[in-house]
Design a protein around this motif. Structure first.
Motif, PDB file in Angstrom:
ATOM      1  N   TYR A  97       0.848  -1.189   0.000  1.00 41.87           N
ATOM      2  CA  TYR A  97       0.000   0.000   0.000  1.00 41.87           C
ATOM      3  C   TYR A  97       0.882   1.236   0.000  1.00 41.87           C
ATOM      4  N   ASP A  98       0.640   2.123  -0.958  1.00 35.75           N
ATOM      5  CA  ASP A  98       1.496   3.306  -1.106  1.00 35.75           C
ATOM      6  C   ASP A  98       0.781   4.577  -0.642  1.00 35.75           C
ATOM      7  N   PHE A  99      -0.221   4.427   0.210  1.00 38.95           N
ATOM      8  CA  PHE A  99      -1.051   5.536   0.708  1.00 38.95           C
ATOM      9  C   PHE A  99      -1.998   6.079  -0.358  1.00 38.95           C
ATOM     10  N   GLU A 100      -2.001   5.423  -1.513  1.00 41.21           N
ATOM     11  CA  GLU A 100      -2.933   5.829  -2.557  1.00 41.21           C
ATOM     12  C   GLU A 100      -3.847   4.675  -2.944  1.00 41.21           C
ATOM     13  N   GLU A 101      -3.206   3.575  -3.353  1.00 41.11           N
ATOM     14  CA  GLU A 101      -4.018   2.428  -3.740  1.00 41.11           C
ATOM     15  C   GLU A 101      -3.354   1.133  -3.301  1.00 41.11           C
ATOM     16  N   LEU A 102      -4.150   0.076  -3.289  1.00 42.38           N
ATOM     17  CA  LEU A 102      -3.625  -1.246  -2.974  1.00 42.38           C
ATOM     18  C   LEU A 102      -2.851  -1.738  -4.186  1.00 42.38           C
ATOM     19  N   LYS A 103      -1.674  -2.290  -3.922  1.00 43.45           N
ATOM     20  CA  LYS A 103      -0.785  -2.704  -5.008  1.00 43.45           C
ATOM     21  C   LYS A 103      -0.468  -4.194  -4.893  1.00 43.45           C
ATOM     22  N   VAL A 104      -0.084  -4.758  -6.020  1.00 41.27           N
ATOM     23  CA  VAL A 104       0.359  -6.151  -6.046  1.00 41.27           C
ATOM     24  C   VAL A 104       1.713  -6.206  -6.743  1.00 41.27           C
ATOM     25  N   LEU A 105       2.606  -6.996  -6.199  1.00 34.49           N
ATOM     26  CA  LEU A 105       3.937  -7.121  -6.782  1.00 34.49           C
ATOM     27  C   LEU A 105       3.935  -8.187  -7.871  1.00 34.49           C
ATOM     28  N   LEU A 106       4.245  -7.765  -9.093  1.00 33.49           N
ATOM     29  CA  LEU A 106       4.265  -8.699 -10.222  1.00 33.49           C
ATOM     30  C   LEU A 106       5.658  -8.753 -10.824  1.00 33.49           C
ATOM     31  N   ILE A 107       5.920  -9.852 -11.479  1.00 35.35           N
ATOM     32  CA  ILE A 107       7.248 -10.075 -12.033  1.00 35.35           C
ATOM     33  C   ILE A 107       7.193 -10.085 -13.540  1.00 35.35           C
ATOM     34  N   GLU A 108       8.126  -9.368 -14.128  1.00 31.76           N
ATOM     35  CA  GLU A 108       8.216  -9.343 -15.574  1.00 31.76           C
ATOM     36  C   GLU A 108       8.984 -10.556 -16.046  1.00 31.76           C
ATOM     37  N   ARG A 109       8.386 -11.239 -16.972  1.00 27.97           N
ATOM     38  CA  ARG A 109       8.994 -12.440 -17.515  1.00 27.97           C
ATOM     39  C   ARG A 109       9.476 -12.089 -18.915  1.00 27.97           C
ATOM     40  N   GLN A 114      -7.859   4.522   7.582  1.00 26.34           N
ATOM     41  CA  GLN A 114      -9.141   4.568   6.878  1.00 26.34           C
ATOM     42  C   GLN A 114      -8.956   4.520   5.368  1.00 26.34           C
ATOM     43  N   LYS A 115      -8.003   5.287   4.868  1.00 24.26           N
ATOM     44  CA  LYS A 115      -7.776   5.294   3.417  1.00 24.26           C
ATOM     45  C   LYS A 115      -7.349   3.911   2.919  1.00 24.26           C
ATOM     46  N   LEU A 116      -6.607   3.202   3.756  1.00 28.00           N
ATOM     47  CA  LEU A 116      -6.214   1.834   3.399  1.00 28.00           C
ATOM     48  C   LEU A 116      -7.442   0.933   3.254  1.00 28.00           C
ATOM     49  N   TYR A 117      -8.317   1.003   4.251  1.00 28.44           N
ATOM     50  CA  TYR A 117      -9.526   0.177   4.175  1.00 28.44           C
ATOM     51  C   TYR A 117     -10.354   0.547   2.945  1.00 28.44           C
ATOM     52  N   GLU A 118     -10.432   1.825   2.679  1.00 31.71           N
ATOM     53  CA  GLU A 118     -11.195   2.257   1.511  1.00 31.71           C
ATOM     54  C   GLU A 118     -10.560   1.744   0.226  1.00 31.71           C
ATOM     55  N   LYS A 163     -16.056   4.316   0.029  1.00 25.57           N
ATOM     56  CA  LYS A 163     -15.800   5.306   1.070  1.00 25.57           C
ATOM     57  C   LYS A 163     -16.378   4.841   2.409  1.00 25.57           C
ATOM     58  N   LEU A 164     -15.747   5.288   3.484  1.00 24.88           N
ATOM     59  CA  LEU A 164     -16.239   4.953   4.824  1.00 24.88           C
ATOM     60  C   LEU A 164     -16.479   6.245   5.599  1.00 24.88           C
ATOM     61  N   ASP A 165     -17.341   6.164   6.567  1.00 28.36           N
ATOM     62  CA  ASP A 165     -17.655   7.328   7.405  1.00 28.36           C
ATOM     63  C   ASP A 165     -16.541   7.541   8.430  1.00 28.36           C
ATOM     64  N   LYS A 166     -16.003   8.754   8.437  1.00 30.11           N
ATOM     65  CA  LYS A 166     -14.836   9.018   9.288  1.00 30.11           C
ATOM     66  C   LYS A 166     -15.106   8.767  10.775  1.00 30.11           C
ATOM     67  N   ARG A 167     -16.199   9.347  11.273  1.00 32.82           N
ATOM     68  CA  ARG A 167     -16.442   9.226  12.712  1.00 32.82           C
ATOM     69  C   ARG A 167     -16.709   7.785  13.131  1.00 32.82           C
TER      70      ARG A 167
END
Lengths: 246, 246
Positions: free
Chosen positions: B19-31, B187-191, B197-201
């Motif tokens: 997670y780069d604080f923006e989106e969920l990422k996956v590590l892929l390998i170039e073949r 919260q941003k990670l869960y989102e 989106k999730l409710d902050k409170r």
DNA sequence: CCAAAAGTGTTTACTCTACACCCATGG
DNA sequence: CCATGGGTGTAGAGTAAACACTTTTGG
């Protein structure tokens, strides 16, 4: 091209659950063989294993599990779910397990990874097939499981855990009951699986709220108390319901 | 006795989430390889695979997954969970996959069953190892995954499903965050993982009720808005908590 | 008439959801 | 002083838990 030869490195084991209206049961297989390594005494050994077998090279894992179930019980179209894969290189720890493999496998020392499934069957439908690969199979109450061969106790424990977890969120309990059932039967089943008592009124409220069972208008007969209404599963609603709340 | 030879029939594949604080990422390998079968044109092919490898005969499946992770990322002690085993005999459907196996494996037509794990890593900690079995590895946003080799898209889909499911009931999200984090980062990670989106409170209420995070008394610095409090995971409470409510 | 299980509602506690304004900082 | 995200509480709805008596049947 893949043939239907057995793959000596991958097996499928099935934890087959059943319910006899008293307790949750597991179908185990009696393994009989002679330990001719033991001082030439030809000691006969009897112990218990989970049903399972090597996978054929041209079948999927699901197909393999279905095949094992069919060979053993004659049943098809039963609930089946892959829950974990066991691959410890030292899965064969006991001397007698190594012995038994020696009598059964072409490569007895090969490392075998086993993909484990659990199945839910209606005990009524089950007629043991005497000609199957199991010389003798028997239902054992979940609280009376003896020591099994290989790592099969561990597999069984994890199967039960998976069943309990899944049952919390999906209404799969009906797979263990006959087509027609009473509400008390459902409740007793849940109690048997979780090992604790449930509140009758709350249970029925939740069950009815799921909206997946229909009363048939019939009543139990021949019971020496108020006869219960008979229900059946509403398959359409069941398919649609992606998550219950049990 | 088992050696450390590769077992040609069983592999482990890892879906490594970051997670780069923006989106969920996956590590892929170039073949990268040459398709020297294609009219002798020696066409270079580049495509993507999940990190994975055959299992050694003397290691457990978990150990194998750990080894793959360490070889690729240099990281140890990271969250790792087996979620499914894929064993379709026709896992190799694409022509180029068969070609590639021919260049890499001693028995390229052997049927390989793959046990899939997902891993959660802190992107900060990750420094790609250029000497690893991956010539090039790269993080891909979960919404921008191209077509992968073999059945790896299917594996990835199931990994994401498993991650989402697990995260609902266990507080494993912190594995993707640095040791110190703000509540908004959580919260941003869960989102990012659930894609909504999730409710902050309400989110903060639930999170604090779990009682597994501790404020450090520090504040964010260098942000052009009210600085957020910095929290850390309370490891003891985390171990004790067998089920969160997310 | 007795034993045994079926069947049924209400109250209370708890949890989840929706929702809006002021605050601290950097530029 | 403006833009940006940080931080906070409450009311209402919905869900879960506790709990006891009447009914129907067979023996």
């Amino acid at each position: 091209m893949k043939t239907n030869a057995l793959n000596p490195h991958v097996s499928v084991d099935c934890v087959i659950f059943g319910y006899d209206f008293e307790e949750l049961k597991v179908l185990l297989i009696e393994r009989n063989y002679f330990d001719d390594n033991d001082n030439h005494q030809d000691k006969k050994i009897t112990d218990l294993v989970l049903p399972g077998n090597l996978v054929r090279d041209n079948e999927t894992l699901d197909e393999s599990a279905k095949r094992i179930l069919k060979e053993l019980t004659g049943l098809e179209n039963i609930f089946l779910e892959q829950f974990y894969t066991f691959g410890d290189p030292n899965r064969v720890r006991k001397k007698q397990d190594a012995e038994w493999l020696r009598t059964m496998r072409t490569d007895p020392d090969a490392r075998v990874i086993t993909v484990a499934y659990f199945a839910l069957v209606k005990l009524n439908d089950y007629i043991p097939k005497p000609d199957s690969f199991a010389r003798r199979s028997e239902w054992y109450g979940i609280d009376k499981i003896p020591t099994l061969a290989f790592d099969h106790n561990e597999i069984l424990d994890k199967a039960l855990e998976s069943l309990r977890f899944k049952l919390k969120y999906f209404p799969i309990g009906f797979e263990l009951l006959p087509k027609k059932f009473t509400l008390s039967q459902v409740q007793k089943l849940y109690e048997a699986i979780y090992g604790n008592k449930l509140d009758k009124r709350n249970f029925r409220k939740k069950l009815k709220a799921l909206d997946i069972i229909t009363p048939l208008g019939e009543k139990q007969k021949g019971v020496s108390h108020k006869p219960a209404s008979v229900y059946t599963l509403n398959l359409k609603a069941y398919q649609d319901s992606q998550s219950g709340s049990f």
